[in-house]
Design an enzyme around this catalytic site. Sequence first.
Site, PDB file in Angstrom:
ATOM      1  N   LYS A 111      15.309  25.714  37.542  1.00 42.97           N
ATOM      2  CA  LYS A 111      14.962  26.917  36.772  1.00 42.97           C
ATOM      3  C   LYS A 111      14.489  26.545  35.369  1.00 42.97           C
ATOM      4  O   LYS A 111      13.597  27.195  34.823  1.00 42.97           O
ATOM      5  CB  LYS A 111      16.135  27.889  36.729  1.00 42.97           C
ATOM      6  N   LYS A 193      12.951  27.553  49.030  1.00 39.70           N
ATOM      7  CA  LYS A 193      13.991  28.482  49.486  1.00 39.70           C
ATOM      8  C   LYS A 193      13.499  29.917  49.273  1.00 39.70           C
ATOM      9  O   LYS A 193      12.873  30.188  48.238  1.00 39.70           O
ATOM     10  CB  LYS A 193      15.238  28.224  48.627  1.00 39.70           C
ATOM     11  N   LYS A 196      14.455  35.523  45.250  1.00 43.57           N
ATOM     12  CA  LYS A 196      13.954  36.732  44.578  1.00 43.57           C
ATOM     13  C   LYS A 196      12.944  36.367  43.501  1.00 43.57           C
ATOM     14  O   LYS A 196      11.908  36.990  43.370  1.00 43.57           O
ATOM     15  CB  LYS A 196      15.112  37.479  43.899  1.00 43.57           C
TER      16      LYS A 196
HETATM   17  N1  AQP Z   1      17.020  31.413  51.005  1.00 42.38           N
HETATM   18  C1  AQP Z   1      18.322  31.556  51.184  1.00 42.38           C
HETATM   19  N2  AQP Z   1      18.907  31.159  52.347  1.00 42.38           N
HETATM   20  C2  AQP Z   1      20.245  31.305  52.548  1.00 42.38           C
HETATM   21  N3  AQP Z   1      21.077  31.855  51.611  1.00 42.38           N
HETATM   22  C3  AQP Z   1      20.543  32.266  50.450  1.00 42.38           C
HETATM   23  N4  AQP Z   1      21.059  32.836  49.351  1.00 42.38           N
HETATM   24  C4  AQP Z   1      20.092  33.049  48.444  1.00 42.38           C
HETATM   25  N5  AQP Z   1      18.910  32.629  48.917  1.00 42.38           N
HETATM   26  C5  AQP Z   1      19.149  32.148  50.169  1.00 42.38           C
HETATM   27  C6  AQP Z   1      22.472  33.171  49.187  1.00 42.38           C
HETATM   28  O1  AQP Z   1      22.547  34.542  48.823  1.00 42.38           O
HETATM   29  C7  AQP Z   1      23.661  34.735  47.970  1.00 42.38           C
HETATM   30  C8  AQP Z   1      23.258  35.549  46.770  1.00 42.38           C
HETATM   31  O2  AQP Z   1      22.306  34.827  46.031  1.00 42.38           O
HETATM   32  P1  AQP Z   1      22.004  35.140  44.500  1.00 42.38           P
HETATM   33  O3  AQP Z   1      21.065  36.232  44.390  1.00 42.38           O
HETATM   34  O4  AQP Z   1      23.196  35.348  43.708  1.00 42.38           O
HETATM   35  O5  AQP Z   1      21.511  33.791  43.988  1.00 42.38           O
HETATM   36  P2  AQP Z   1      20.347  32.915  44.389  1.00 42.38           P
HETATM   37  O6  AQP Z   1      20.802  31.898  45.362  1.00 42.38           O
HETATM   38  O7  AQP Z   1      19.846  32.394  43.111  1.00 42.38           O
HETATM   39  O8  AQP Z   1      19.333  33.934  45.113  1.00 42.38           O
HETATM   40  P3  AQP Z   1      17.834  34.042  44.877  1.00 42.38           P
HETATM   41  O9  AQP Z   1      17.269  35.032  45.810  1.00 42.38           O
HETATM   42  O10 AQP Z   1      17.241  32.668  44.925  1.00 42.38           O
HETATM   43  O11 AQP Z   1      17.736  34.682  43.440  1.00 42.38           O
HETATM   44  P4  AQP Z   1      17.043  34.163  42.121  1.00 42.38           P
HETATM   45  O12 AQP Z   1      15.609  33.905  42.509  1.00 42.38           O
HETATM   46  O13 AQP Z   1      17.185  35.296  41.154  1.00 42.38           O
HETATM   47  O14 AQP Z   1      17.740  32.926  41.668  1.00 42.38           O
HETATM   48  C9  AQP Z   1      24.175  33.345  47.597  1.00 42.38           C
HETATM   49  O15 AQP Z   1      25.332  33.079  48.349  1.00 42.38           O
HETATM   50  C10 AQP Z   1      23.077  32.422  48.029  1.00 42.38           C
HETATM   51  O16 AQP Z   1      23.569  31.163  48.443  1.00 42.38           O
END
Ligand code: AQP
Length: 331
Positions: A111, A193, A196
């Site tokens: 990030k 991955k 969001k």
């Molecule tokens: N691609 C993924 N595959 C499997 N699990 C995933 N998780 C996120 N992306 C995947 C799991 O979803 C839960 C909530 O995630 P989060 O929103 O708190 O954090 P993150 O992992 O940072 O999700 P994003 O979508 O990637 O958000 P941004 O882009 O804002 O950082 C967690 O348990 C995560 O493991």
Amino acid sequence: MRRVFSGVQPSGELHIGNWLGAVQNWVALQDRYDCHYCIVDLHAVTFPYDSTILAERTREMVMSLLACGIDPQRSIVFVQSHVPEHTELQWLLTTVAPLGELERMTQFKDKSQRLESVPAGLFAYPVLQAADILLYRAEAVPVGEDQLQHLELTREVARRWNAQFAGDDPFLPEPQALLTTAKRIVGLDGQAKMSKSLGNTIGLTDPPEDIWGKLRPAVTDPARVTRKDPGTPEVCNIFDLHKHFSSPDTVELVAGNCRSAGWGCLDCKRVLADRISETLTPIRERFTTLRESPAEVDEIIGEGADRAQRLARETLKEVKSRMGFLPRKEG
Ligand code: AQP
């Protein structure tokens, strides 16, 4: 009952990666564990965000979880910033969190590469995550694979804090990860991955036409240049999604038609779009209904905060006592 904690950032719409990797499991665990599910808004502000929509995104994230089947009678659903004990415990834990380990966190490296100026909050993010989990003395944390490194840090922080302040009675449990078979869903770009903040997602509340609009251009097996080229399902992200949304018979049919070039990628995607739409339609419908009653949702959020805070206060009181702070005289 053993206690579970997990969180999701209100940094965008809940997507199928979040759902397959974590939230589906959260729903299933409600029968067997004492579950705490948190919208981690304090985490979401560590990366550039729009303050005019944070509150609405937070409320909508709660609605999405409820629409997925999180039951506020059985689980505690709350917003992180409503329980200020999270940030107080975070500060206390920064005094034992190892700097070298924090510097090795891959999420921080990924990030921070996307930013011109890196806020200290992004660096301290994993300590706040440790505080989130340890505040409820959770023993299990259902997460996707991307969170394993942070969870290992939480375990290290708990070990160090216990070694320094808990003697023979380790007060902070070292939590275990609970992974699903969908521990890393790849985004529609076929590379990163599903995330969001990368815009490579299918949202849980997307209507069928949006699902098709996103799947149509999604990356498949790069060796299939023309309609007649046979493909290798194992290297195709669309095939991976079929494994999570389609029946075993359909998965077999898709694999056979890909290898023989019986179907083109668009044929395969059409079937997947239908399966995803079918699966997500009840979630989208429940979400639409909840959206019509924001006051009811706010009530659930308020009750969740009260219930979470009772436990958070107990833990924090004990942590501060063991760390030797002078207690505040009541009354
Ligand atoms: N691609 C993924 N595959 C499997 N699990 C995933 N998780 C996120 N992306 C995947 C799991 O979803 C839960 C909530 O995630 P989060 O929103 O708190 O954090 P993150 O992992 O940072 O999700 P994003 O979508 O990637 O958000 P941004 O882009 O804002 O950082 C967690 O348990 C995560 O493991």
